[in-house]
Design a protein around this motif. Structure first.
Motif, PDB file in Angstrom:
ATOM      1  N   ARG A  34      23.220  -1.054  15.652  1.00 17.90           N
ATOM      2  CA  ARG A  34      23.401  -2.436  15.180  1.00 17.90           C
ATOM      3  C   ARG A  34      24.874  -2.741  14.920  1.00 17.90           C
ATOM      4  N   ILE A  35      25.573  -1.788  14.301  1.00 17.10           N
ATOM      5  CA  ILE A  35      26.991  -2.009  14.003  1.00 17.10           C
ATOM      6  C   ILE A  35      27.803  -2.136  15.291  1.00 17.10           C
ATOM      7  N   GLU A  36      27.489  -1.338  16.285  1.00 21.84           N
ATOM      8  CA  GLU A  36      28.249  -1.443  17.532  1.00 21.84           C
ATOM      9  C   GLU A  36      28.076  -2.821  18.153  1.00 21.84           C
ATOM     10  N   ARG A  37      26.873  -3.357  18.116  1.00 17.83           N
ATOM     11  CA  ARG A  37      26.674  -4.711  18.652  1.00 17.83           C
ATOM     12  C   ARG A  37      27.515  -5.724  17.867  1.00 17.83           C
ATOM     13  N   GLN A  38      27.582  -5.543  16.551  1.00 20.08           N
ATOM     14  CA  GLN A  38      28.376  -6.457  15.730  1.00 20.08           C
ATOM     15  C   GLN A  38      29.868  -6.314  16.019  1.00 20.08           C
ATOM     16  N   ILE A  39      30.318  -5.079  16.247  1.00 24.79           N
ATOM     17  CA  ILE A  39      31.735  -4.874  16.565  1.00 24.79           C
ATOM     18  C   ILE A  39      32.085  -5.512  17.898  1.00 24.79           C
ATOM     19  N   VAL A  40      31.241  -5.318  18.888  1.00 27.00           N
ATOM     20  CA  VAL A  40      31.488  -5.920  20.207  1.00 27.00           C
ATOM     21  C   VAL A  40      31.607  -7.439  20.079  1.00 27.00           C
ATOM     22  N   ALA A  41      30.671  -8.051  19.359  1.00 26.97           N
ATOM     23  CA  ALA A  41      30.702  -9.503  19.196  1.00 26.97           C
ATOM     24  C   ALA A  41      31.917  -9.942  18.384  1.00 26.97           C
ATOM     25  N   SER A  42      32.255  -9.170  17.348  1.00 26.69           N
ATOM     26  CA  SER A  42      33.376  -9.538  16.482  1.00 26.69           C
ATOM     27  C   SER A  42      34.695  -9.486  17.237  1.00 26.69           C
ATOM     28  N   VAL A  43      34.918  -8.402  17.968  1.00 24.14           N
ATOM     29  CA  VAL A  43      36.158  -8.270  18.726  1.00 24.14           C
ATOM     30  C   VAL A  43      36.227  -9.337  19.819  1.00 24.14           C
ATOM     31  N   GLY A  44      35.084  -9.630  20.437  1.00 23.93           N
ATOM     32  CA  GLY A  44      35.063 -10.674  21.448  1.00 23.93           C
ATOM     33  C   GLY A  44      35.469 -12.027  20.887  1.00 23.93           C
ATOM     34  N   LEU A  45      35.092 -12.300  19.639  1.00 20.45           N
ATOM     35  CA  LEU A  45      35.423 -13.585  19.022  1.00 20.45           C
ATOM     36  C   LEU A  45      36.833 -13.603  18.440  1.00 20.45           C
ATOM     37  N   LEU A  46      37.218 -12.519  17.765  1.00 18.87           N
ATOM     38  CA  LEU A  46      38.498 -12.486  17.049  1.00 18.87           C
ATOM     39  C   LEU A  46      39.673 -12.134  17.951  1.00 18.87           C
ATOM     40  N   GLY A  47      39.389 -11.384  19.022  1.00 15.55           N
ATOM     41  CA  GLY A  47      40.454 -11.010  19.935  1.00 15.55           C
ATOM     42  C   GLY A  47      40.593  -9.506  20.074  1.00 15.55           C
ATOM     43  N   ARG A  48      41.112  -9.093  21.226  1.00  8.55           N
ATOM     44  CA  ARG A  48      41.234  -7.679  21.556  1.00  8.55           C
ATOM     45  C   ARG A  48      42.282  -6.981  20.703  1.00  8.55           C
ATOM     46  N   ASP A  49      43.107  -7.770  19.991  1.00  6.51           N
ATOM     47  CA  ASP A  49      44.082  -7.151  19.098  1.00  6.51           C
ATOM     48  C   ASP A  49      43.453  -6.744  17.766  1.00  6.51           C
ATOM     49  N   THR A  50      42.133  -6.845  17.650  1.00  5.02           N
ATOM     50  CA  THR A  50      41.420  -6.331  16.478  1.00  5.02           C
ATOM     51  C   THR A  50      41.286  -4.819  16.648  1.00  5.02           C
ATOM     52  N   LEU A  51      42.166  -4.089  15.999  1.00  4.56           N
ATOM     53  CA  LEU A  51      42.271  -2.652  16.224  1.00  4.56           C
ATOM     54  C   LEU A  51      41.740  -1.799  15.077  1.00  4.56           C
ATOM     55  N   LEU A  52      41.541  -2.399  13.913  1.00  2.00           N
ATOM     56  CA  LEU A  52      41.032  -1.662  12.755  1.00  2.00           C
ATOM     57  C   LEU A  52      39.795  -2.354  12.224  1.00  2.00           C
ATOM     58  N   VAL A  53      38.680  -1.626  12.165  1.00  2.00           N
ATOM     59  CA  VAL A  53      37.435  -2.146  11.612  1.00  2.00           C
ATOM     60  C   VAL A  53      37.017  -1.242  10.453  1.00  2.00           C
ATOM     61  N   VAL A  54      36.794  -1.857   9.296  1.00  2.00           N
ATOM     62  CA  VAL A  54      36.405  -1.129   8.089  1.00  2.00           C
ATOM     63  C   VAL A  54      35.024  -1.613   7.667  1.00  2.00           C
ATOM     64  N   VAL A  55      34.136  -0.681   7.337  1.00  2.00           N
ATOM     65  CA  VAL A  55      32.784  -1.032   6.900  1.00  2.00           C
ATOM     66  C   VAL A  55      32.572  -0.558   5.463  1.00  2.00           C
ATOM     67  N   PRO A  56      31.497  -0.996   4.812  1.00  2.00           N
ATOM     68  CA  PRO A  56      31.343  -0.770   3.377  1.00  2.00           C
ATOM     69  C   PRO A  56      31.027   0.674   2.988  1.00  2.00           C
ATOM     70  N   GLU A  57      31.007   0.875   1.696  1.00  4.27           N
ATOM     71  CA  GLU A  57      30.614   2.152   1.099  1.00  4.27           C
ATOM     72  C   GLU A  57      29.163   2.471   1.487  1.00  4.27           C
ATOM     73  N   PHE A  58      28.877   3.763   1.659  1.00  5.37           N
ATOM     74  CA  PHE A  58      27.551   4.297   2.033  1.00  5.37           C
ATOM     75  C   PHE A  58      26.781   3.376   2.975  1.00  5.37           C
ATOM     76  N   PHE A  59      27.476   2.925   4.030  1.00  8.67           N
ATOM     77  CA  PHE A  59      26.901   1.937   4.951  1.00  8.67           C
ATOM     78  C   PHE A  59      25.716   2.482   5.741  1.00  8.67           C
ATOM     79  N   LEU A  60      25.594   3.796   5.867  1.00  7.47           N
ATOM     80  CA  LEU A  60      24.509   4.384   6.643  1.00  7.47           C
ATOM     81  C   LEU A  60      23.257   4.673   5.828  1.00  7.47           C
ATOM     82  N   THR A  61      23.385   4.761   4.506  1.00 10.70           N
ATOM     83  CA  THR A  61      22.288   5.309   3.701  1.00 10.70           C
ATOM     84  C   THR A  61      21.956   4.516   2.452  1.00 10.70           C
ATOM     85  N   GLY A  62      22.877   3.700   1.959  1.00  7.26           N
ATOM     86  CA  GLY A  62      22.729   3.192   0.612  1.00  7.26           C
ATOM     87  C   GLY A  62      22.955   4.312  -0.389  1.00  7.26           C
TER      88      GLY A  62
END
Length: 335
Positions: A34-62
């Motif tokens: 799911r996150i990869e799909r969101q990253i693909v869409a985000s970079v496509g919208l924001l631009g290819r110069d989006t080089l750093l993506v940070v996600v939240p604490e315990f994003f995989l498990t809670g």
């Protein structure tokens, strides 16, 4: 050089309901897809110069809720060389970004424990940095096994900084942002971008963590990229307990972008490394890093011990132990 950073505010799917390791890893793998799909869409919208993506604490498990340390380690703590990290590495390599997140992690030197770990994965798919949370209430930390941890990894492992083509990157986990010494030790090792994976209450009012984020940026003349969750799913906790306020702050403490509530890519902004480095090299009253007089403080720290190290060398890592330890510290502070 300049590029775009994204604090990707996403919903955290918990694994508290999972009964087996296989079940929890299957849930984590679905989250990564799911996150990869969101990253693909985000970079496509924001631009290819989006080089750093940070996600939240315990994003995989809670977070653990009523699980013991043993139960959570078996269910949620990642193997350092296991398939979850391999899958994350493959995802990052496909997207050609730098990716930072936070997870619970097993350690071969401490098989009865786990640590909460921030990591940075580079475009090669390799883990470039691991930072273990240093201040926690109910989670084991390196300080709790201090002597053995230093024997295993050395002191500099506590404050890792990695030099990359998008700057000198470092991580701070969750509440560690409230302890100014952590960010300062990272800045002293050259950190230019402080990556903060967090899970916190979003509020239109100033919160402790939000004040601290701006303070850490100003004190250390560094960017802060802070990613909060956009809510939690599958937990007994209310879904919006941790939601909103992901932000990017510049070295003068200005909030460049901030998300509201729910899943969002609003917290994206330019990281201008050339301007940052010029700012740090300019003689001025505002050059706080160049005005540090560390000798003023070392004796005060050396004379005063507060929270004891090594408490888990002879005790099991249960909530009652952490509570008793803090109660003892409070008594010592105010007796």
């Amino acid at each position: 050089m300049s590029y775009k950073a994204l604090a990707l505010q996403l919903t955290c799917q918990t694994i508290n309901y999972c009964q087996t390791r296989d079940e929890s890893e299957a849930a984590m793998l679905e989250t990564i897809e799911r996150i990869e799909r969101q990253i693909v869409a985000s970079v496509g919208l924001l631009g290819r110069d989006t080089l750093l993506v940070v996600v939240p604490e315990f994003f995989l498990t809670g977070p653990p809720v009523d699980e013991t340390v043993d139960q959570w380690r078996e269910k949620a703590a990642l193997d350092i060389d296991g398939r979850i990290y391999e899958t994350l590495g493959a995802m990052v390599q496909r997207q050609q970004i730098y990716f930072s997140g936070n997870a619970y992690e097993q350690d071969p030197f401490f098989p009865e424990l786990y640590f909460q770990t921030n990591f940075i994965i580079g475009p090669s798919g390799d883990v470039l940095l691991r930072y273990r949370r240093l201040n926690a209430m109910f989670t084991p930390t390196p300080h709790d096994v201090w002597e053995l941890y230093l024997d295993a990894y050395g002191y500099d492992s506590l404050f890792p900084v990695v030099k990359t083509n998008i700057g000198n990157l470092a991580c701070i986990t969750s509440e560690d942002i409230l302890f100014p010494e952590v960010a300062r030790c990272l800045a002293m090792r050259g950190a230019e971008v402080l990556i903060h994976s967090t899970a916190e209450i979003g509020s239109p009012l100033l919160t402790q963590k939000n004040i601290a984020k701006q303070a850490r940026a100003i004190e250390n003349m560094a960017y802060v990229v802070s990613a909060n969750s956009g809510g939690i799913l599958g937990s007994v906790l209310p879904g919006n307990t941790t939601d909103g306020g992901s932000k990017i702050i510049d070295p003068r403490g200005t909030v460049l972008a901030e998300a509201a509530y729910g899943e969002s890519i609003v917290a994206n902004a330019e990281i201008d490394l050339a301007a940052l480095r010029e700012f740090r090299q300019r003689p001025a009253a505002g050059n706080l890093l160049a005005r540090q007089r560390l000798e003023l403080y070392t004796e005060s720290y050396n004379q005063r011990a507060i929270f004891p190290p090594n408490t888990l060398l002879s005790q099991s890592a249960e909530r009652q132990h952490f509570m008793r330890t803090q109660q003892d510290v409070i008594k010592k502070l105010y007796s």
